[in-house]
Design a protein around this motif. Structure first.
Motif, PDB file in Angstrom:
ATOM      1  N   UNK A   1       0.863  -1.182   0.000  1.00 19.69           N
ATOM      2  CA  UNK A   1       0.000   0.000   0.000  1.00 19.69           C
ATOM      3  C   UNK A   1       0.899   1.233   0.000  1.00 19.69           C
ATOM      4  N   UNK A   2       0.752   2.080  -1.021  1.00 24.93           N
ATOM      5  CA  UNK A   2       1.613   3.248  -1.165  1.00 24.93           C
ATOM      6  C   UNK A   2       2.845   2.969  -1.999  1.00 24.93           C
ATOM      7  N   UNK A   3       2.991   1.730  -2.476  1.00 21.46           N
ATOM      8  CA  UNK A   3       4.153   1.357  -3.283  1.00 21.46           C
ATOM      9  C   UNK A   3       4.074   1.924  -4.689  1.00 21.46           C
ATOM     10  N   UNK A   4       5.197   1.906  -5.365  1.00 20.99           N
ATOM     11  CA  UNK A   4       5.216   2.375  -6.751  1.00 20.99           C
ATOM     12  C   UNK A   4       4.378   1.443  -7.618  1.00 20.99           C
ATOM     13  N   UNK A   5       3.947   1.967  -8.752  1.00 23.15           N
ATOM     14  CA  UNK A   5       3.166   1.163  -9.684  1.00 23.15           C
ATOM     15  C   UNK A   5       3.972  -0.067 -10.108  1.00 23.15           C
TER      16      UNK A   5
ATOM     17  N   UNK B   1      -6.938   4.880 -15.815  1.00 24.02           N
ATOM     18  CA  UNK B   1      -5.583   5.135 -15.316  1.00 24.02           C
ATOM     19  C   UNK B   1      -5.389   4.596 -13.901  1.00 24.02           C
ATOM     20  N   UNK B   2      -6.041   3.452 -13.625  1.00 24.46           N
ATOM     21  CA  UNK B   2      -5.879   2.745 -12.354  1.00 24.46           C
ATOM     22  C   UNK B   2      -5.127   1.449 -12.644  1.00 24.46           C
ATOM     23  N   UNK B   3      -4.429   0.946 -11.643  1.00 22.35           N
ATOM     24  CA  UNK B   3      -3.784  -0.359 -11.767  1.00 22.35           C
ATOM     25  C   UNK B   3      -4.805  -1.423 -11.386  1.00 22.35           C
ATOM     26  N   UNK B   4      -5.053  -2.355 -12.286  1.00 25.98           N
ATOM     27  CA  UNK B   4      -5.888  -3.519 -12.006  1.00 25.98           C
ATOM     28  C   UNK B   4      -4.980  -4.721 -11.972  1.00 25.98           C
TER      29      UNK B   4
ATOM     30  N   UNK C   1      -1.514   7.910  -7.934  1.00 25.77           N
ATOM     31  CA  UNK C   1      -1.190   9.336  -7.813  1.00 25.77           C
ATOM     32  C   UNK C   1       0.324   9.429  -7.691  1.00 25.77           C
ATOM     33  N   UNK C   2       0.928  10.305  -8.477  1.00 23.48           N
ATOM     34  CA  UNK C   2       2.376  10.525  -8.409  1.00 23.48           C
ATOM     35  C   UNK C   2       3.171   9.229  -8.543  1.00 23.48           C
ATOM     36  N   UNK C   3       2.694   8.315  -9.403  1.00 19.50           N
ATOM     37  CA  UNK C   3       3.400   7.073  -9.654  1.00 19.50           C
ATOM     38  C   UNK C   3       3.302   6.029  -8.553  1.00 19.50           C
TER      39      UNK C   3
END
Length: 147
Positions: free
Chosen positions: A13-17, A33-36, A58-60
């Motif tokens: 949680x909060x990690x980079x994409x 623009x969400x990661x699924x 947000x912000x990568x």
């Protein structure tokens, strides 16, 4: 799986994409623009093939992680409470959580746990919000529906 306010899913949680994508066995950026992605939670719930997650980017970084429910009825619970149902059961869930000492905000589409940076939408999903990114005011501003 009996969930609690503690985030236990096998993603950051909060990690980079890139990091969160690598923690999924399948992942892509959707049209919003969400990661699924799909995560294996067999170590958390033996016999469970996996779950779909959707992360707000947000912000990568993946600043929310939602575990979406694809099949009903839902067998997961939250602190022993049933997660099936819809908006009419949200008030009951909020009351039961309050009895356990967990502050809640009831909404038409779910229950917000302001001290735990979580939103539960019965029968739909559970979302954990990255405390470091949002802060209390930002979380409440985004998560609480205007009444």
């Amino acid at each position: 799986m009996n969930l609690s306010p503690t985030f236990i899913l096998p993603v950051t949680l909060g990690g980079t994409v890139e990091k969160v994508s690598a923690q999924c066995y399948e992942a892509e950026i959707n049209e919003f623009e969400e990661l699924e992605g799909y995560i294996d939670i067999g170590s958390l719930e033996p016999g469970d093939d996996g779950r779909k997650i959707v992360c707000r980017i947000e912000d990568g970084r993946c600043v929310t992680v939602s575990m979406a429910y694809l099949e009903l009825p839902i067998t997961d619970t939250f602190l022993g409470l049933d997660l099936n149902g819809g908006s009419e059961e949200s008030e009951h869930l909020a009351e039961e959580l309050e009895k356990q000492g967990i502050p809640t905000i009831s909404q038409f589409d779910g229950v917000v746990l302001p001290d735990h940076f979580m939103v539960i939408e019965l029968g739909e999903s559970i979302t954990w919000w990255d405390e470091d990114y949002w802060g209390k005011d930002g979380f409440l501003e985004e998560a609480v529906a205007l009444q």
